[in-house]
Scaffold this motif. Structure first.
Motif, PDB file in Angstrom:
ATOM      1  N   UNK A 192       0.823  -1.213   0.000  1.00  0.00           N
ATOM      2  CA  UNK A 192       0.000   0.000   0.000  1.00  0.00           C
ATOM      3  C   UNK A 192       0.855   1.259   0.000  1.00  0.00           C
ATOM      4  N   UNK A 193       1.698   1.379   1.006  1.00  0.00           N
ATOM      5  CA  UNK A 193       2.494   2.600   1.148  1.00  0.00           C
ATOM      6  C   UNK A 193       3.612   2.674   0.114  1.00  0.00           C
ATOM      7  N   UNK A 194       4.202   1.533  -0.197  1.00  0.00           N
ATOM      8  CA  UNK A 194       5.263   1.517  -1.190  1.00  0.00           C
ATOM      9  C   UNK A 194       4.772   1.919  -2.566  1.00  0.00           C
ATOM     10  N   UNK A 195       3.660   1.350  -2.981  1.00  0.00           N
ATOM     11  CA  UNK A 195       3.104   1.702  -4.291  1.00  0.00           C
ATOM     12  C   UNK A 195       2.747   3.181  -4.346  1.00  0.00           C
ATOM     13  N   UNK A 196       2.088   3.658  -3.316  1.00  0.00           N
ATOM     14  CA  UNK A 196       1.690   5.069  -3.286  1.00  0.00           C
ATOM     15  C   UNK A 196       2.911   5.983  -3.272  1.00  0.00           C
ATOM     16  N   UNK A 197       3.814   5.757  -2.338  1.00  0.00           N
ATOM     17  CA  UNK A 197       4.979   6.629  -2.206  1.00  0.00           C
ATOM     18  C   UNK A 197       5.893   6.588  -3.415  1.00  0.00           C
ATOM     19  N   UNK A 198       6.192   5.387  -3.900  1.00  0.00           N
ATOM     20  CA  UNK A 198       7.092   5.267  -5.046  1.00  0.00           C
ATOM     21  C   UNK A 198       6.450   5.790  -6.332  1.00  0.00           C
ATOM     22  N   UNK A 199       5.148   5.644  -6.463  1.00  0.00           N
ATOM     23  CA  UNK A 199       4.471   6.163  -7.652  1.00  0.00           C
ATOM     24  C   UNK A 199       4.464   7.691  -7.655  1.00  0.00           C
TER      25      UNK A 199
END
Length: 122
Positions: A101-108
């Motif tokens: 969740x956080x990785x996809x959001x932050x990295x995107x």
């Protein structure tokens, strides 16, 4: 004409997503949704570059409409990322779900910002 181009670019983006997703899943263990994460990050980067081209280099907004809305809209898949996060949580893989969740959001978001910065400097 723009609507037809958005439609065609969206179809191309969807096919590209399918191919990338299939290839990544064939090479990596399916315990974590790496394909979806990579697709969303790379699509966000392309959106940043497109926005930068329009904002800083007077590129036609039609490019952003066709490639951003069409291709990237078909290519990226944040709904699938959400479903995969829920599935990880249902499997009691809470740390993996949170990372997804956080990785996809932050990295995107970061990839989009990087694309925008690179486009502004070019």
């Amino acid at each position: 004409m723009i609507v037809a181009l958005v439609f065609l670019a969206g179809a191309l983006g969807s096919v590209t997503r399918f191919v990338v997703d299939s290839e990544v899943k064939a090479r990596l263990a399916p315990r974590f949704p790496w394909a979806t994460v990579g697709i969303n990050i790379s699509g966000s980067f392309v959106l940043g570059v497109l926005a930068g081209a329009v904002l800083f280099h007077a590129a036609s907004p039609d490019w952003q409409t066709v490639l951003g809305t069409g291709f990237c809209g078909g290519y990226t898949t944040f709904s699938t990322a959400s479903v995969e996060t829920v599935r990880l949580a249902q499997a009691r893989r809470h740390a993996a779900a949170l990372i997804n969740l956080l990785g996809t959001l932050g990295l995107s978001v970061g990839a989009c910002a990087l694309g925008l910065v690179l486009a502004s400097a070019a």
